[in-house]
Design a protein around this motif. Sequence first.
Motif, short mmCIF file in Angstrom:
data_model
loop_
_atom_site.label_atom_id
_atom_site.label_comp_id
_atom_site.label_asym_id
_atom_site.label_seq_id
_atom_site.Cartn_x
_atom_site.Cartn_y
_atom_site.Cartn_z
N ASP A 107 5.91 29.44 6.90
CA ASP A 107 6.33 30.24 5.37
C ASP A 107 6.49 29.17 4.31
O ASP A 107 5.93 29.53 3.26
N ILE A 108 7.00 27.96 4.34
CA ILE A 108 7.05 27.13 3.45
C ILE A 108 5.65 26.58 3.21
O ILE A 108 5.34 26.29 1.74
N GLN A 109 4.92 26.36 3.90
CA GLN A 109 3.47 25.80 3.68
C GLN A 109 2.81 27.00 2.93
O GLN A 109 1.86 26.55 1.87
N ASN A 110 2.72 28.10 3.47
CA ASN A 110 2.09 29.20 2.54
C ASN A 110 2.50 29.40 1.20
O ASN A 110 1.79 29.60 0.05
N ALA A 111 4.02 29.01 0.86
CA ALA A 111 4.42 29.08 -0.45
C ALA A 111 3.97 27.83 -1.30
O ALA A 111 3.57 27.93 -2.34
N LEU A 112 3.91 26.76 -0.52
CA LEU A 112 3.41 25.55 -1.33
C LEU A 112 1.96 25.82 -1.85
O LEU A 112 1.52 25.60 -2.78
N ARG A 113 1.12 26.50 -0.65
CA ARG A 113 -0.29 26.69 -0.86
C ARG A 113 -0.32 27.87 -2.29
O ARG A 113 -1.39 27.70 -3.16
N LEU A 114 0.49 28.80 -2.14
CA LEU A 114 0.24 30.02 -3.35
C LEU A 114 0.68 28.99 -4.60
O LEU A 114 0.20 29.32 -5.48
#
Length: 424
Positions: A255-262
């Motif tokens: 979830d953290i990596q998806n947030a950073l990606r967004l």
Amino acid sequence: MRTGGRGDGRTGGFALAVGILLSTVAGPALSAQSIAITGGTVFPVSGPKIERGTVLITDGKITAVGANVVIPAGARRVDATGKWVTPGLVFLGSDAGTGVGSIGGFSESRVSGDVNPSFSPAEGIDPLALTIAQTRTGGVTTGIILPGGGFLPGRAITIDLAGDNLETMLVSRATALVINFAGGKDAGGGSRAGAMNRLRRLFDDALTYQRRKLEYERGATQELAAPAKELEALLPVLTGTSRLPVIAMADRVLDIQNALRLAREYKLRMVIGGAAEGWVVAKEIAAAGTPVAVRPLQDIPTFDALRSRLDIATLMKEAGTEVIIAQADAGGDRNLRWVAGNAVRNGLGWDDALKAVTLAPARAMGLTDRGSLEAGKVANVVVWSGDPLDFASVPEMVFIRGRETSLRTRETELLEKYRTLPPK
């Protein structure tokens, strides 16, 4: 839960509420008085501590901080010799004034539905809620209230914890947009990939709506992902030079990596909230320049936080990340300082811990006039008996917007009532 009372119990509660209200309301003449807090050890947070320092307050603002401040004639002098003087604490994630929260799941900061970016919990704040007075006794002067529930639950607001109505307490009605990555699976059709797809469509449609608003109003565009009101509420985080921050609630590495990606894709100003597993990808978070708002007392594994650690704040700081402490415990928001003290016990530097509950959350949320003791900033100041991160210390005076505020609570009222029992 107490559902009623008789005699002195009910009258006492009402008297306390009225007393707290009256203690935080004053006329313009009083607010213009200069106050000099002298002789204490001053911790500006934005600079080194000042021994036997002075904090000068005029008309609700700090006008000078230092060891050789000229005190104007007629100023009220507060002798803080032997005391510690700090900025008021800033609590990112406070519940003060929003209801009873965990009892029956009720809270004024929640609304049903999974996509509500226009929702603000502001009108749910009760200025007479006993939790506001209780939170002040922990040295907290500013609360950042997050909306709860749902995938896009709404906008965080900021209040100062003194005032007789919402308008006098409110600092910002739209401090940040909250996205719940951990809870996004349901909104995304049962998968995290689906949740990311839905977020992208919402963001893209908001930008399309901005460009083609007249066509939308004529019905000349395809159906968009949300009503116009909700799409408009997304625009402050997507456009402009001073974008509204996004608080991405995310504990799991994925979830953290998806947030950073967004954040990279849409150039978002982001803060990771929770970040229980953030230490695993701490360098990636630091490289993105993304602050984390951690819960340093969380170490019991959950499905979305199998790698929780008590030294999370230390590990994130060592990786070069701006750390915010955003957790109290079962004792309520007033215990924020003790959570910061526990972070020190688990390796975080003392100065970093104080910053994590003052200047760091203020900066991350764009509250540039709070969080430190500097000329020109709002005079939210606390005089402590000693180290504010120590269990043995207490706030002795709390100033909010330059006004001394009450430290009376329901507990102190009951203590006074029963300390001396009538003779038998």
